[in-house]
Design a protein around this motif. Structure first.
Motif, PDB file in Angstrom:
ATOM      1  N   ASN A 151      -9.822  19.081  -5.367  1.00  0.00           N
ATOM      2  CA  ASN A 151      -9.921  17.982  -6.323  1.00  0.00           C
ATOM      3  C   ASN A 151      -9.063  16.775  -5.946  1.00  0.00           C
ATOM      4  N   ALA A 152      -7.955  17.002  -5.218  1.00  0.00           N
ATOM      5  CA  ALA A 152      -7.043  15.887  -4.912  1.00  0.00           C
ATOM      6  C   ALA A 152      -7.816  14.776  -4.215  1.00  0.00           C
ATOM      7  N   GLY A 153      -7.619  13.557  -4.698  1.00  0.00           N
ATOM      8  CA  GLY A 153      -8.317  12.426  -4.091  1.00  0.00           C
ATOM      9  C   GLY A 153      -7.599  11.144  -4.429  1.00  0.00           C
ATOM     10  N   VAL A 154      -7.782  10.154  -3.558  1.00  0.00           N
ATOM     11  CA  VAL A 154      -7.121   8.860  -3.775  1.00  0.00           C
ATOM     12  C   VAL A 154      -8.092   7.728  -3.457  1.00  0.00           C
ATOM     13  N   LEU A 155      -7.846   6.607  -4.139  1.00  0.00           N
ATOM     14  CA  LEU A 155      -8.480   5.354  -3.738  1.00  0.00           C
ATOM     15  C   LEU A 155      -7.386   4.293  -3.723  1.00  0.00           C
ATOM     16  N   ALA A 156      -7.735   3.106  -3.256  1.00  0.00           N
ATOM     17  CA  ALA A 156      -6.741   2.031  -3.186  1.00  0.00           C
ATOM     18  C   ALA A 156      -7.339   0.764  -3.789  1.00  0.00           C
ATOM     19  N   THR A 157      -6.581  -0.306  -3.730  1.00  0.00           N
ATOM     20  CA  THR A 157      -6.946  -1.544  -4.434  1.00  0.00           C
ATOM     21  C   THR A 157      -8.353  -2.016  -4.094  1.00  0.00           C
ATOM     22  N   GLN A 158      -9.059  -2.452  -5.122  1.00  0.00           N
ATOM     23  CA  GLN A 158     -10.415  -2.963  -4.922  1.00  0.00           C
ATOM     24  C   GLN A 158     -10.395  -4.101  -3.902  1.00  0.00           C
ATOM     25  N   SER A 159     -11.235  -3.968  -2.854  1.00  0.00           N
ATOM     26  CA  SER A 159     -11.253  -4.946  -1.759  1.00  0.00           C
ATOM     27  C   SER A 159     -12.622  -4.942  -1.105  1.00  0.00           C
ATOM     28  N   ARG A 160     -12.930  -6.028  -0.401  1.00  0.00           N
ATOM     29  CA  ARG A 160     -14.097  -6.019   0.476  1.00  0.00           C
ATOM     30  C   ARG A 160     -13.709  -5.398   1.819  1.00  0.00           C
ATOM     31  N   LEU A 161     -14.733  -4.991   2.569  1.00  0.00           N
ATOM     32  CA  LEU A 161     -14.488  -4.325   3.854  1.00  0.00           C
ATOM     33  C   LEU A 161     -13.556  -5.133   4.758  1.00  0.00           C
ATOM     34  N   GLU A 162     -13.757  -6.463   4.802  1.00  0.00           N
ATOM     35  CA  GLU A 162     -12.957  -7.299   5.713  1.00  0.00           C
ATOM     36  C   GLU A 162     -11.460  -7.149   5.474  1.00  0.00           C
ATOM     37  N   ASP A 163     -11.092  -6.759   4.257  1.00  0.00           N
ATOM     38  CA  ASP A 163      -9.673  -6.725   3.899  1.00  0.00           C
ATOM     39  C   ASP A 163      -9.055  -5.323   3.969  1.00  0.00           C
ATOM     40  N   LEU A 164      -9.801  -4.335   4.446  1.00  0.00           N
ATOM     41  CA  LEU A 164      -9.258  -2.966   4.505  1.00  0.00           C
ATOM     42  C   LEU A 164      -8.461  -2.774   5.791  1.00  0.00           C
ATOM     43  N   SER A 165      -7.218  -2.314   5.668  1.00  0.00           N
ATOM     44  CA  SER A 165      -6.408  -2.048   6.864  1.00  0.00           C
ATOM     45  C   SER A 165      -6.779  -0.697   7.462  1.00  0.00           C
ATOM     46  N   LEU A 166      -6.485  -0.553   8.737  1.00  0.00           N
ATOM     47  CA  LEU A 166      -6.724   0.729   9.406  1.00  0.00           C
ATOM     48  C   LEU A 166      -5.915   1.833   8.741  1.00  0.00           C
ATOM     49  N   GLU A 167      -4.647   1.541   8.397  1.00  0.00           N
ATOM     50  CA  GLU A 167      -3.781   2.562   7.785  1.00  0.00           C
ATOM     51  C   GLU A 167      -4.378   3.045   6.466  1.00  0.00           C
ATOM     52  N   ARG A 168      -4.895   2.114   5.692  1.00  0.00           N
ATOM     53  CA  ARG A 168      -5.504   2.495   4.420  1.00  0.00           C
ATOM     54  C   ARG A 168      -6.720   3.393   4.645  1.00  0.00           C
ATOM     55  N   MET A 169      -7.599   2.979   5.562  1.00  0.00           N
ATOM     56  CA  MET A 169      -8.806   3.782   5.827  1.00  0.00           C
ATOM     57  C   MET A 169      -8.423   5.182   6.295  1.00  0.00           C
ATOM     58  N   GLN A 170      -7.402   5.258   7.155  1.00  0.00           N
ATOM     59  CA  GLN A 170      -6.994   6.563   7.675  1.00  0.00           C
ATOM     60  C   GLN A 170      -6.420   7.448   6.572  1.00  0.00           C
ATOM     61  N   ARG A 171      -5.638   6.848   5.664  1.00  0.00           N
ATOM     62  CA  ARG A 171      -5.051   7.645   4.573  1.00  0.00           C
ATOM     63  C   ARG A 171      -6.143   8.136   3.610  1.00  0.00           C
ATOM     64  N   ILE A 172      -7.084   7.262   3.297  1.00  0.00           N
ATOM     65  CA  ILE A 172      -8.166   7.655   2.377  1.00  0.00           C
ATOM     66  C   ILE A 172      -8.945   8.829   2.972  1.00  0.00           C
ATOM     67  N   PHE A 173      -9.292   8.716   4.249  1.00  0.00           N
ATOM     68  CA  PHE A 173     -10.042   9.812   4.876  1.00  0.00           C
ATOM     69  C   PHE A 173      -9.177  11.067   5.014  1.00  0.00           C
ATOM     70  N   ALA A 174      -7.896  10.888   5.302  1.00  0.00           N
ATOM     71  CA  ALA A 174      -7.020  12.056   5.475  1.00  0.00           C
ATOM     72  C   ALA A 174      -6.931  12.866   4.188  1.00  0.00           C
ATOM     73  N   VAL A 175      -6.783  12.189   3.049  1.00  0.00           N
ATOM     74  CA  VAL A 175      -6.634  12.916   1.774  1.00  0.00           C
ATOM     75  C   VAL A 175      -7.990  13.409   1.270  1.00  0.00           C
ATOM     76  N   ASN A 176      -9.005  12.548   1.298  1.00  0.00           N
ATOM     77  CA  ASN A 176     -10.272  12.865   0.613  1.00  0.00           C
ATOM     78  C   ASN A 176     -11.235  13.709   1.442  1.00  0.00           C
ATOM     79  N   ALA A 177     -11.171  13.587   2.757  1.00  0.00           N
ATOM     80  CA  ALA A 177     -12.137  14.309   3.605  1.00  0.00           C
ATOM     81  C   ALA A 177     -11.477  15.406   4.438  1.00  0.00           C
ATOM     82  N   ILE A 178     -10.360  15.077   5.098  1.00  0.00           N
ATOM     83  CA  ILE A 178      -9.722  16.093   5.949  1.00  0.00           C
ATOM     84  C   ILE A 178      -8.939  17.087   5.098  1.00  0.00           C
TER      85      ILE A 178
END
Ligand code: NAP
Length: 253
Positions: free
Chosen positions: A92-119
């Motif tokens: 069940n553990a999952g995270v999201l981050a501040t509402q943004s368009r794709l252009e504004d997403l940092s690599l670190e953010r994308m990696q953390r989201i995938f690390a918690v929610n998928a891996i």
């Protein structure tokens, strides 16, 4: 060997707040002993554990970041020591981050989201399968992955990274369900829609559910307890021939 005189044990990752906390409380009411993990909010986790114990069930709250393989391994070891069994895993553990368009997403953010929610769910499922599968002398079990309607809808202009991570979780559900179907393990997925929890504040809009509720066919947001009911049905023997499937709890969206 599982001690059948004991209550079944359910592990709910991210059980300190929101959907996970509601699932933990409902599971205790249904007779499970309950282990929960959390990442930072210890007071909330201890409050859930106290509620479980007040219902006469055993509770264990462990700080464990689902994205950290060592902490995940320690979480399962703590369950082995305290309970010596594992019947249900709710990823069940999952995270999201501040509402943004794709252009504004940092690599670190994308990696953390995938690390918690998928891996994270795959790391937890690895530990679970070693305890549940017949091939590892387990007694079988159930895994329930908590995705999101965003896996279908994509969350444009808000968090496409989050939605994509849930898509990955869903594909994992399909493959893992087939991989362990003859090992006594059922694997299913629940897709909540807009649910009243703290998660929307993490995205920068605490009132998001009320803003979007007119777009929901039933005209309202959902309560965490309504998602918990779906999770615990999939966990139960009533769902004994259900595996590899997806249950939307979205009010029709
Ligand atoms: P929430 O209220 O924000 O609670 C998140 C929970 O996850 C907390 O218990 C938190 O622990 C824990 N957590 C966060 N990161 C973690 C990590 N790295 N390792 C372990 N635990 C971690 O969220 P929620 O709304 O209940 O969401 C639960 C699940 O439902 C998530 O998978 C979410 O994606 C999904 N979902 C929610 C909605 C919705 O509208 N709310 C919609 C669709 C899907 P702490 O208390 O320690 O922070």
């Amino acid at each position: 060997m599982v001690d059948v005189s004991q209550a079944p044990l359910i592990l709910i990752t991210g059980g300190s707040r929101g959907v996970g906390a509601a699932t933990a409380r409902l599971a205790a009411a249904k007779g499970y002993d309950v282990a929960i993990s959390y990442v930072s909010n210890e007071p909330a986790a201890l409050a859930v554990a106290a509620d479980i114990e007040a219902m006469g069930r055993k509770a264990l709250a462990v700080r464990a970041d689902s994205a950290n393989p060592d902490q995940v391994a320690d979480l399962f070891t703590a369950i082995d020591r305290r309970f010596g069994r594992l019947d249900v895993l709710v990823n069940n553990a999952g995270v999201l981050a501040t509402q943004s368009r794709l252009e504004d997403l940092s690599l670190e953010r994308m990696q953390r989201i995938f690390a918690v929610n998928a891996i994270g769910p795959m790391l937890c499922a690895q530990q679970a399968v070693k305890r549940m599968a017949y091939r590892h002398n387990g007694a079988g079990g159930v895994v329930i992955n908590i995705s999101s309607a965003s896996a279908r809808l994509g969350s444009p202009n808000e968090y496409v990274d989050y939605a994509a991570s849930k898509g990955a979780l869903e594909t994992f559900t399909i493959g893992f369900a087939k991989e362990v179907a003859r090992e006594g393990i059922r694997v299913n997925c629940v897709r909540p829609g807009h649910i009243y929890t703290d998660m929307h504040a993490s995205g920068g809009e605490p009132g998001r559910v009320d803003r979007v509720k007119d777009s929901i066919p039933m005209g309202r947001g959902g309560q965490p307890e309504e998602v918990a009911q779906a999770i615990l049905w999939l966990a139960s023997a009533e769902a004994s021939f259900v595996t590899g499937t997806f249950l939307d709890v979205t009010g029709g969206k």
